[in-house]
Scaffold this motif. Structure first.
Motif, short mmCIF file in Angstrom:
data_model
loop_
_atom_site.label_atom_id
_atom_site.label_comp_id
_atom_site.label_asym_id
_atom_site.label_seq_id
_atom_site.Cartn_x
_atom_site.Cartn_y
_atom_site.Cartn_z
N LEU A 126 44.50 31.09 36.59
CA LEU A 126 45.20 31.67 37.55
C LEU A 126 44.86 30.98 39.00
O LEU A 126 44.15 30.78 39.29
CB LEU A 126 44.88 33.21 37.79
CG LEU A 126 45.46 33.80 38.81
CD1 LEU A 126 47.10 34.10 38.60
CD2 LEU A 126 44.81 35.31 38.99
N ILE A 162 44.02 39.12 37.09
CA ILE A 162 43.09 38.51 36.41
C ILE A 162 42.62 39.54 35.18
O ILE A 162 42.38 39.25 34.20
CB ILE A 162 41.76 38.04 37.28
CG1 ILE A 162 42.23 37.04 38.18
CG2 ILE A 162 40.55 37.79 36.13
CD1 ILE A 162 41.25 36.52 38.92
N PHE A 216 42.29 35.37 31.76
CA PHE A 216 42.12 34.29 32.57
C PHE A 216 40.53 33.67 32.30
O PHE A 216 39.66 34.75 32.08
CB PHE A 216 42.57 34.20 33.84
CG PHE A 216 43.88 34.56 34.13
CD1 PHE A 216 44.95 33.45 34.08
CD2 PHE A 216 44.48 35.80 34.30
CE1 PHE A 216 46.03 33.66 34.37
CE2 PHE A 216 46.01 35.97 34.70
CZ PHE A 216 46.60 34.82 34.51
N ALA A 259 39.80 30.86 37.97
CA ALA A 259 40.60 31.19 39.14
C ALA A 259 40.49 30.18 40.08
O ALA A 259 39.35 29.93 40.42
CB ALA A 259 40.26 32.68 39.89
N ILE A 281 37.23 39.91 43.39
CA ILE A 281 37.08 39.41 42.00
C ILE A 281 35.57 39.63 41.39
O ILE A 281 35.59 40.27 40.40
CB ILE A 281 37.45 37.94 41.97
CG1 ILE A 281 38.96 37.82 42.35
CG2 ILE A 281 37.22 37.26 40.54
CD1 ILE A 281 39.70 36.33 42.34
N THR A 339 36.34 41.14 35.95
CA THR A 339 36.71 39.84 36.56
C THR A 339 35.35 39.35 36.97
O THR A 339 35.29 38.06 37.39
CB THR A 339 37.85 40.27 37.65
OG1 THR A 339 37.20 41.03 38.67
CG2 THR A 339 38.93 40.78 37.03
N ILE A 370 34.36 35.83 35.74
CA ILE A 370 35.36 34.65 35.87
C ILE A 370 34.98 33.71 36.70
O ILE A 370 34.78 33.84 38.12
CB ILE A 370 36.96 35.30 36.37
CG1 ILE A 370 37.22 36.19 35.07
CG2 ILE A 370 37.84 34.18 36.43
CD1 ILE A 370 37.45 35.87 33.83
#
Length: 456
Positions: A159, A194, A199, A202, A220, A226, A229
């Motif tokens: 993303l 997300i 995903f 990022a 996030i 998330t 991530i």
């Protein structure tokens, strides 16, 4: 945060300068004057991160890094290359050799320390997952300690967050041959996007129009779906002070504009490789964990698992002279809940309690059901100040919101917490647990709904 740092450089003056900076921040420092010596130290000692010079006789840093990353015994150790080379091709070569970052001399002290702390945090989480896999005795040791270097890195789901579509499309063009890239020009939707998009990475621009990029990164990091991530920041030269803050917030990496496509590709591969390796560890652990070590009602590990795991964590802590904290929790007035509303409601309270507990501890902490309405959390590399902070967060999360358990009104539930550290000579799992239990008893005697630390 403590860590053992290995400095590798054939020039003694360079070693002394880096050593002085790190010792001033209370890191434990080891040194090596050659690549081969560094490899031997990493194989035989507990090293948390390697600061590796590139230009050395006999074996250069690129070769040394590649050997470390291809060896399952050392592949999990983060490597930061430090060198006078400043061409994009040099950075790409280092990243493709497996380096986690590439810093150019003269190294900015703040940036160096921020990178060390960030990478040590990531290694700490990976080490804990590997340790849990070994504790289970259901996963072969070689599987639990496998190398992330061989993980596939193609077709990453990325993303890209930037309010400037043209700028985003330029970055997307660098990556689309190898990865699936989605552009998001509305940063406020980043967490939602997300969470629902599966995903693996990022990339967030530091030049967001009308939005604070660090706020986006923080959001996030604070949402369950998330928080794991990886994030790469695309930054300008004037953003360097914010980059240091971003690394402290948990951002994984950054790249400076103007962005060179091969360097971007290498950094993206590094993050996707590490993310997939961590996911593999989690999935392997979850799929093969025997029900013998899982509490069926709450889904947490049970007391049997806790006792084995604590013994291993304490042995490692003693070997490395690090703190380990133990948090023992007991739900207040739980018997009247069962007596008044029945065991179905009591079970619902236990499940919701376990869920809130899991959400409010850190990724490196291990929560277990100790028995009945008692729970325990093992907290590696944690001093009493940190342990009290986490315990208070848990206590508040239980007390501040009623439990929706199928009754007409929410139930008000509180918890008492006892804390202890491995601070006595020849501490055992039994002795630390007993001190935590004594602290818990004092919390109960003092009125419940509170955190009490062992006074040893």
């Amino acid at each position: 945060m403590t860590a053992r740092v290995l400095i590798v450089d054939d020039i003694p003056t360079n070693v002394k300068l880096l050593e002085a900076r790190l010792l001033a921040e209370y890191f434990d420092v080891a040194t090596a004057s050659s690549g081969q010596q560094a490899i031997e130290i990493c194989r035989n000692e507990n090293i948390d991160i390697v600061l590796l010079d590139v230009m050395m006789p006999e074996m250069d840093g690129f070769t040394c890094c590649q050997i470390l990353k291809q060896d399952p015994q050392t592949a999990h150790i983060p490597v930061v290359m430090i060198t006078a080379l400043d061409q994009p091709s040099d950075r790409v070569r280092g990243l493709e050799a497996g380096a986690d970052d590439f810093l150019t001399k003269p190294v900015d002290d703040v940036q160096l320390l921020a990178r060390v702390k960030s990478l040590v945090r990531l290694k700490s989480l990976s080490d804990e997952l590997r340790a849990r896999a070994r504790t289970s005795h259901q996963i072969a040791l070689e599987d639990a300690s496998g190398s992330e270097y061989g993980v596939r890195v193609e077709q990453g789901r990325i993303l890209l967050v930037d309010t400037d579509r043209r700028r985003a499309e330029r970055l997307e063009s660098y990556l689309r041959e190898t990865h699936e890239v989605t552009i998001l020009t509305e940063p406020a939707e980043a967490v939602f996007q997300i969470s629902g998009g599966d995903f693996e990475l990022a990339i967030v621009s530091m030049s967001l129009q009308g939005f604070d990029p660090l706020r986006i990164c923080s959001q996030i990091r604070t949402v369950d779906q998330t928080r794991s991530i990886p994030i790469i920041l695309a930054a300008e030269e004037q953003d360097r002070p914010q980059i240091v803050k971003a690394l402290d917030l948990g951002v994984n990496d950054f790249i400076m504009r103007p962005i060179e496509r091969h360097e971007l590709s290498a950094r993206v591969k590094t993050q996707i490789r590490r993310q997939r390796y961590t996911v593999e560890l989690r999935e392997s652990l979850n799929s093969t964990m025997a029900m013998a070590v899982i509490d069926e009602l709450t889904g947490l590990y049970n007391r049997r698992y806790f006792e084995r795991h604590l013994a291993m964590v304490l042995a490692k802590a003693e070997e490395q002279d690090r703190d380990t904290a133990l948090m023992l929790l007991d739900i207040d007035y739980f018997k009247p809940v069962n007596d008044t509303y029945g065991h179905d409601v009591g079970d619902a309270v236990l499940k919701e309690f376990a869920s809130r507990l899991q959400r409010n501890i850190r990724g490196v902490d291990l929560a277990c059901r100790f028995g009945g309405e008692e729970f325990v959390v093992v907290m590696p590399d944690t001093d009493m100040r940190q342990a009290q902070s986490v315990a208070e967060r848990v206590r508040s999360a239980i007390a501040d919101h009623g439990f929706q358990v199928g009754l007409e009104r929410p139930l008000n539930i509180t918890v008492s917490v006892g804390l202890a550290l491995n601070e006595q000579e020849n501490d055992t799992p039994e002795s630390v647990t007993k001190r935590a239990d004594m602290a818990l008893y004092r919390a109960k005697r003092a009125g419940r709904n509170r955190v009490v630390a062992d006074a040893a």
